[in-house]
Design a protein around this motif. Sequence first.
Motif, PDB file in Angstrom:
ATOM      1  N   THR A  69      94.169  63.366  34.622  1.00  0.00           N
ATOM      2  CA  THR A  69      92.750  63.023  34.431  1.00  0.00           C
ATOM      3  C   THR A  69      92.360  61.849  35.333  1.00  0.00           C
ATOM      4  O   THR A  69      91.287  61.863  35.946  1.00  0.00           O
ATOM      5  CB  THR A  69      92.452  62.702  32.949  1.00  0.00           C
ATOM      6  N   ASP A 105      89.588  66.752  30.792  1.00  0.00           N
ATOM      7  CA  ASP A 105      88.408  66.488  29.968  1.00  0.00           C
ATOM      8  C   ASP A 105      87.141  66.440  30.836  1.00  0.00           C
ATOM      9  O   ASP A 105      87.008  65.581  31.716  1.00  0.00           O
ATOM     10  CB  ASP A 105      88.631  65.145  29.251  1.00  0.00           C
ATOM     11  N   LEU A 150      84.189  65.542  30.034  1.00  0.00           N
ATOM     12  CA  LEU A 150      83.399  64.336  29.781  1.00  0.00           C
ATOM     13  C   LEU A 150      83.861  63.175  30.662  1.00  0.00           C
ATOM     14  O   LEU A 150      83.064  62.328  31.063  1.00  0.00           O
ATOM     15  CB  LEU A 150      83.486  63.944  28.303  1.00  0.00           C
ATOM     16  N   ALA A 151      85.164  63.159  30.971  1.00  0.00           N
ATOM     17  CA  ALA A 151      85.703  62.119  31.862  1.00  0.00           C
ATOM     18  C   ALA A 151      85.113  62.269  33.259  1.00  0.00           C
ATOM     19  O   ALA A 151      84.780  61.280  33.919  1.00  0.00           O
ATOM     20  CB  ALA A 151      87.229  62.208  31.908  1.00  0.00           C
ATOM     21  N   ASN A 171      81.475  61.136  33.257  1.00  0.00           N
ATOM     22  CA  ASN A 171      81.376  59.670  33.281  1.00  0.00           C
ATOM     23  C   ASN A 171      81.636  59.108  34.668  1.00  0.00           C
ATOM     24  O   ASN A 171      81.108  58.047  35.022  1.00  0.00           O
ATOM     25  CB  ASN A 171      82.332  59.054  32.264  1.00  0.00           C
ATOM     26  N   TYR A 202      89.867  56.210  32.670  1.00  0.00           N
ATOM     27  CA  TYR A 202      88.786  57.185  32.535  1.00  0.00           C
ATOM     28  C   TYR A 202      88.143  57.012  31.169  1.00  0.00           C
ATOM     29  O   TYR A 202      88.762  56.498  30.230  1.00  0.00           O
ATOM     30  CB  TYR A 202      89.272  58.624  32.758  1.00  0.00           C
ATOM     31  N   THR A 203      86.880  57.413  31.077  1.00  0.00           N
ATOM     32  CA  THR A 203      86.115  57.275  29.827  1.00  0.00           C
ATOM     33  C   THR A 203      85.698  58.637  29.318  1.00  0.00           C
ATOM     34  O   THR A 203      85.289  59.509  30.079  1.00  0.00           O
ATOM     35  CB  THR A 203      84.866  56.393  30.060  1.00  0.00           C
ATOM     36  N   THR A 204      85.820  58.816  27.993  1.00  0.00           N
ATOM     37  CA  THR A 204      85.374  60.050  27.350  1.00  0.00           C
ATOM     38  C   THR A 204      84.463  59.681  26.185  1.00  0.00           C
ATOM     39  O   THR A 204      84.543  58.577  25.660  1.00  0.00           O
ATOM     40  CB  THR A 204      86.571  60.902  26.883  1.00  0.00           C
ATOM     41  N   ASN A 205      83.585  60.620  25.808  1.00  0.00           N
ATOM     42  CA  ASN A 205      82.588  60.332  24.769  1.00  0.00           C
ATOM     43  C   ASN A 205      82.803  61.155  23.508  1.00  0.00           C
ATOM     44  O   ASN A 205      83.445  62.201  23.542  1.00  0.00           O
ATOM     45  CB  ASN A 205      81.173  60.624  25.300  1.00  0.00           C
ATOM     46  N   SER A 235      82.401  55.902  22.476  1.00  0.00           N
ATOM     47  CA  SER A 235      83.217  56.375  23.603  1.00  0.00           C
ATOM     48  C   SER A 235      84.572  55.677  23.597  1.00  0.00           C
ATOM     49  O   SER A 235      84.767  54.685  22.892  1.00  0.00           O
ATOM     50  CB  SER A 235      82.509  56.113  24.931  1.00  0.00           C
ATOM     51  N   THR A 261      87.784  54.455  26.417  1.00  0.00           N
ATOM     52  CA  THR A 261      88.269  54.332  27.789  1.00  0.00           C
ATOM     53  C   THR A 261      89.780  54.179  27.754  1.00  0.00           C
ATOM     54  O   THR A 261      90.301  53.240  27.146  1.00  0.00           O
ATOM     55  CB  THR A 261      87.633  53.127  28.508  1.00  0.00           C
TER      56      THR A 261
END
Length: 371
Positions: free
Chosen positions: A25, A76, A78-79, A82, A113-116, A153, A155
């Motif tokens: 990711t 992911d 969402l990553a 972002n 990485y960031t996901t929500n 979220s 990270t």
Amino acid sequence: MAKLNKAYKFRIHPTDEQSLMIHKTFGCVRFVYNKMLAERKETYENLKDDKEALKNAKPPTPAKYKKEYEWLKEVDSLALANAQLNLDKAYKAFFKGNAKFPKFKTKRHKQSYTTNVVNGNIELLDGHIKLPKLKKVKIKQHREIPFMHKIKSCTLSMTASGKYYISILTEYDKKIETKEIKEVVGLDFAMNGLFVDSEGEKANYPKFYRQMLDKLAKEQRKLSRKKKGSSNWNKQRIRVAKIQEKVANQRKNFLHHKSKQLVTYYDAVVIEDLDIKGMSQALKFGKSVADNGWGMFTSFLQYKLKEQGKQLIKIDKWFPSTKTCSNCGSVKEIKLSERTYQCTCGLNLDRDYNSALNIKKEGIRLLASAQ
């Protein structure tokens, strides 16, 4: 009621399979970010003379690359989304004149990485956290997140020494009552000690970086003698990274405690709006700034004061706090080497203490004019 955000950072211990997905990711996020940046850079170069066309140019999205690069579907989504948002922010900051043109990311950049949260895809369970594509990951949760805090979220990041962390951003409602300002303190930035306040107290900042400098230099010399990429080189690289991480953690911990102390005792804190990076380059104070963390300290102060209904007041960086006599108000030139402020009115004070008194007075004046 005000909506506030608070982040909680914890160590996570993924399995080998989960680590592989996390790294995949990281790589995909970096790849998509760089692809989008390359396209936007090309568009900017082609249309920079036509502002209207540049403004209406449609930016690329991660979905565009999934057809050509099938492996992007494995991580992911969402990553990746972002990564696009981060690039948009960087672009906006550039066009507003607040930052330089966005740079391409390399493996040397922070791995994260960031996901929500979407439809319960992120959830804290007993000793684990459920995350998209990773399922249940073991978490070392050293403190509870209040039940009224809603997760927005997460990270995921990896340090240079190979440790994994998760920063959980939460949102909560709080009734903030603006505090009546009775106690005010002025802080004068001190290159070698964080600050001196208007009470004459010094922060007594431990020089974590300088304390570790000899040890760090010794380990870095060992690293330079090893063959890059070898097993021994990697082991030594981790030793160096662990020292650097320890210094960063010590600094952060001290700044949290010191900012909390000020927020507890004062209703308003007054500081100068300084360009620390510019100052360090102009005055060649590299190590002192590396051992200081003023920017982090002021951001801690900002959110802690806001949470309590208190105020952080920033005065103009050109305000002559150092040159002004805190007793009679006369202004004179003072050399950097002069550590005492002496005035014809009879004042004889430590220059930083004198500056802090002036900063406090200016802050009180700004507060009065705002009412």
